[in-house]
Design a protein around this motif. Structure first.
Motif, PDB file in Angstrom:
ATOM      1  N   ALA A  32      -2.160  -5.930   2.157  1.00 53.55           N
ATOM      2  CA  ALA A  32      -1.270  -4.942   2.371  1.00 53.55           C
ATOM      3  C   ALA A  32      -0.934  -4.442   0.963  1.00 53.55           C
ATOM      4  O   ALA A  32      -0.457  -5.308   0.064  1.00 53.55           O
ATOM      5  N   VAL A  33      -1.202  -3.184   0.448  1.00 53.60           N
ATOM      6  CA  VAL A  33      -0.995  -2.713  -0.699  1.00 53.60           C
ATOM      7  C   VAL A  33       0.353  -2.143  -0.807  1.00 53.60           C
ATOM      8  O   VAL A  33       0.699  -1.117  -0.263  1.00 53.60           O
ATOM      9  N   THR A  34       1.182  -2.671  -1.586  1.00 53.66           N
ATOM     10  CA  THR A  34       2.804  -2.550  -1.764  1.00 53.66           C
ATOM     11  C   THR A  34       2.666  -1.738  -3.009  1.00 53.66           C
ATOM     12  O   THR A  34       4.368  -1.630  -3.234  1.00 53.66           O
ATOM     13  N   LYS A  35       2.123  -1.298  -3.444  1.00 53.69           N
ATOM     14  CA  LYS A  35       2.479  -0.688  -4.992  1.00 53.69           C
ATOM     15  C   LYS A  35       3.318   0.748  -4.830  1.00 53.69           C
ATOM     16  O   LYS A  35       4.062   1.040  -5.757  1.00 53.69           O
ATOM     17  N   TYR A  36       3.322   1.338  -3.397  1.00 59.29           N
ATOM     18  CA  TYR A  36       4.253   2.482  -3.476  1.00 59.29           C
ATOM     19  C   TYR A  36       5.464   2.161  -2.674  1.00 59.29           C
ATOM     20  O   TYR A  36       6.268   3.085  -2.384  1.00 59.29           O
ATOM     21  N   VAL A  37       5.756   1.058  -2.325  1.00 60.76           N
ATOM     22  CA  VAL A  37       7.067   0.743  -1.440  1.00 60.76           C
ATOM     23  C   VAL A  37       7.993  -0.063  -2.273  1.00 60.76           C
ATOM     24  O   VAL A  37       7.567  -1.067  -3.363  1.00 60.76           O
ATOM     25  N   SER A  38       9.138  -0.502  -1.557  1.00 59.36           N
ATOM     26  CA  SER A  38      10.219  -1.029  -2.244  1.00 59.36           C
ATOM     27  C   SER A  38      10.272  -2.391  -2.296  1.00 59.36           C
ATOM     28  O   SER A  38       9.432  -3.132  -1.269  1.00 59.36           O
ATOM     29  N   LEU A  39      10.935  -3.258  -2.806  1.00 52.49           N
ATOM     30  CA  LEU A  39      11.149  -4.546  -2.832  1.00 52.49           C
ATOM     31  C   LEU A  39      11.560  -5.113  -1.070  1.00 52.49           C
ATOM     32  O   LEU A  39      10.840  -5.889  -0.724  1.00 52.49           O
ATOM     33  N   GLU A  40      12.332  -4.285  -0.648  1.00 51.73           N
ATOM     34  CA  GLU A  40      12.788  -4.677   0.746  1.00 51.73           C
ATOM     35  C   GLU A  40      11.807  -4.164   1.612  1.00 51.73           C
ATOM     36  O   GLU A  40      11.377  -4.914   2.658  1.00 51.73           O
ATOM     37  N   ALA A  41      10.818  -3.215   1.570  1.00 54.74           N
ATOM     38  CA  ALA A  41       9.814  -2.887   2.144  1.00 54.74           C
ATOM     39  C   ALA A  41       8.656  -4.003   2.347  1.00 54.74           C
ATOM     40  O   ALA A  41       7.968  -4.365   3.105  1.00 54.74           O
ATOM     41  N   THR A  42       8.585  -4.539   0.966  1.00 51.72           N
ATOM     42  CA  THR A  42       7.470  -5.616   0.775  1.00 51.72           C
ATOM     43  C   THR A  42       7.855  -6.858   1.550  1.00 51.72           C
ATOM     44  O   THR A  42       7.000  -7.527   2.175  1.00 51.72           O
ATOM     45  N   ARG A 216      -8.163  -2.879   1.780  1.00 54.65           N
ATOM     46  CA  ARG A 216      -6.875  -2.875   0.911  1.00 54.65           C
ATOM     47  C   ARG A 216      -6.190  -1.539   1.470  1.00 54.65           C
ATOM     48  O   ARG A 216      -6.608  -0.538   1.234  1.00 54.65           O
ATOM     49  N   LEU A 217      -5.305  -1.950   2.148  1.00 55.03           N
ATOM     50  CA  LEU A 217      -4.657  -0.680   2.979  1.00 55.03           C
ATOM     51  C   LEU A 217      -3.116  -0.698   2.524  1.00 55.03           C
ATOM     52  O   LEU A 217      -2.288  -1.582   2.469  1.00 55.03           O
ATOM     53  N   GLY A 218      -2.806   0.409   2.079  1.00 59.36           N
ATOM     54  CA  GLY A 218      -1.619   0.866   1.377  1.00 59.36           C
ATOM     55  C   GLY A 218      -0.849   1.705   2.507  1.00 59.36           C
ATOM     56  O   GLY A 218      -0.063   1.307   3.564  1.00 59.36           O
ATOM     57  N   SER A 219      -1.029   3.059   2.282  1.00 61.08           N
ATOM     58  CA  SER A 219      -0.082   4.084   2.981  1.00 61.08           C
ATOM     59  C   SER A 219      -0.188   4.063   4.683  1.00 61.08           C
ATOM     60  O   SER A 219       0.885   4.265   5.429  1.00 61.08           O
ATOM     61  N   ILE A 220      -1.399   3.643   5.147  1.00 59.97           N
ATOM     62  CA  ILE A 220      -1.790   3.662   6.493  1.00 59.97           C
ATOM     63  C   ILE A 220      -0.784   2.457   6.989  1.00 59.97           C
ATOM     64  O   ILE A 220      -0.843   2.471   8.287  1.00 59.97           O
ATOM     65  N   LEU A 221      -0.522   1.498   6.214  1.00 61.54           N
ATOM     66  CA  LEU A 221      -0.232   0.218   6.873  1.00 61.54           C
ATOM     67  C   LEU A 221       1.358  -0.101   6.567  1.00 61.54           C
ATOM     68  O   LEU A 221       2.082  -0.341   7.377  1.00 61.54           O
ATOM     69  N   VAL A 222       1.784  -0.057   5.446  1.00 60.43           N
ATOM     70  CA  VAL A 222       3.086  -0.264   4.892  1.00 60.43           C
ATOM     71  C   VAL A 222       3.635   1.066   4.365  1.00 60.43           C
ATOM     72  O   VAL A 222       4.941   0.861   4.106  1.00 60.43           O
ATOM     73  N   GLY A 223       3.015   2.227   4.403  1.00 62.72           N
ATOM     74  CA  GLY A 223       3.763   3.406   3.980  1.00 62.72           C
ATOM     75  C   GLY A 223       3.650   3.656   2.382  1.00 62.72           C
ATOM     76  O   GLY A 223       3.257   3.006   1.596  1.00 62.72           O
ATOM     77  N   LYS A 224       4.406   4.732   2.300  1.00 63.58           N
ATOM     78  CA  LYS A 224       4.604   5.121   0.535  1.00 63.58           C
ATOM     79  C   LYS A 224       6.107   4.801   0.068  1.00 63.58           C
ATOM     80  O   LYS A 224       6.350   4.531  -0.940  1.00 63.58           O
ATOM     81  N   GLU A 225       6.938   5.081   1.148  1.00 59.58           N
ATOM     82  CA  GLU A 225       8.468   5.073   0.630  1.00 59.58           C
ATOM     83  C   GLU A 225       9.208   3.999   1.447  1.00 59.58           C
ATOM     84  O   GLU A 225      10.359   3.868   1.029  1.00 59.58           O
ATOM     85  N   GLY A 226       8.706   3.360   2.203  1.00 56.73           N
ATOM     86  CA  GLY A 226       9.528   2.539   3.011  1.00 56.73           C
ATOM     87  C   GLY A 226       8.892   2.124   4.293  1.00 56.73           C
ATOM     88  O   GLY A 226       7.995   2.771   4.621  1.00 56.73           O
ATOM     89  N   ILE A 227       9.527   0.962   5.013  1.00 57.43           N
ATOM     90  CA  ILE A 227       9.003   0.755   5.979  1.00 57.43           C
ATOM     91  C   ILE A 227      10.094   0.554   6.982  1.00 57.43           C
ATOM     92  O   ILE A 227      11.336   0.259   6.890  1.00 57.43           O
ATOM     93  N   SER A 228      10.008   1.139   8.415  1.00 58.25           N
ATOM     94  CA  SER A 228      11.007   1.537   9.259  1.00 58.25           C
ATOM     95  C   SER A 228      10.894   0.009  10.276  1.00 58.25           C
ATOM     96  O   SER A 228       9.765  -0.487  10.362  1.00 58.25           O
TER      97      SER A 228
END
Length: 228
Positions: A32-42, A216-228
């Motif tokens: 899960a590539v978390t480079k575009y999401v927040s601490l909370e989303a990670t 290596r999955l970023g946007s499709i999995l954890v999104g870019k700005e946060g996780i709902s």
């Protein structure tokens, strides 16, 4: 779409790609590539079971590692400057961007001092793009021979990045070539390397069909700005 829905969707696509290519889905690991999401989303991703976490800049990853370091396995997936090795070794279990001897020597120095062995993917520029980093395919065998003198650097496989294509099928030759290179080298190596880190949100289905063992999955999995 919620995080759980995204995980379920990705899982279905992995299973379908494995079925098409006669592979076992458990042989494909998700980072899960978390480079575009927040601490909370990670944190939410880790709690949801995504315990392989990928980051490509340590200055962005440091706070996440401080908060959740013991709860996940960390992968450094970006280009790594030699002077940043001190930040990564001891924290990231895997480095996906080993592409030069000077970098390997610095990893060896830092890992040796800490009594660590760092698992590394050799980055290969299969596509030949000037904007992509990595060794040329014909350079890999010599590089592997050089790594034998560095006991704290453990190559486990190869990584490549395909060009971004509107039609993912067009990335297939890149993934095919990395798999072929691995197989050709394994026929000559005393210790074969089996892992292939290839495939991202846009093209992971194709990468799996061609043999990816880590995607290596970023946007499709954890999104870019946060996780709902």
């Amino acid at each position: 779409m919620t995080l759980q829905h995204r995980i379920e969707d990705v899982t279905r696509r992995i299973e379908a790609a494995c079925m098409r290519s006669n592979r076992r889905s458990e042989d494909v690991q998700v980072i899960a590539v978390t480079k575009y999401v927040s601490l909370e989303a990670t944190g939410a991703a880790i709690r949801a079971g995504l315990t392989h976490i990928g980051e490509n800049r340590w200055q962005d990853a440091a706070a996440k590692w401080d908060a959740f370091g013991s709860e996940a396995t960390w992968h450094f997936i970006g280009s790594l400057q030699t002077r940043k090795v001190r930040d990564v070794v001891g924290k990231c279990a895997y480095i996906h961007s080993l592409d030069r001897l000077s970098l390997a020597q610095e990893i060896e120095k830092r890992a040796s001092a800490q009594g660590q062995v760092v698992r590394c993917f050799i980055q290969v520029n299969v596509s030949g793009e000037a904007t992509k980093q990595g060794l040329e395919p014909e350079q890999v065998k010599t590089f592997l021979e050089q790594l034998r003198t560095l006991p704290h650097v453990k190559p486990i496989g190869y990584m490549t990045m395909a060009p971004f294509e509107a039609e993912p099928e067009e990335t297939r030759p890149v993934f095919q070539r990395l798999r072929q290179l691995r197989d050709e080298l394994n026929a000559t190596l005393p210790e074969p390397l089996h892992e292939l880190s290839m495939g991202m949100s846009n093209d992971f289905d194709i990468a799996i069909e061609e043999g990816a063992t880590w995607i290596r999955l970023g946007s499709i999995l954890v999104g870019k700005e946060g996780i709902s």
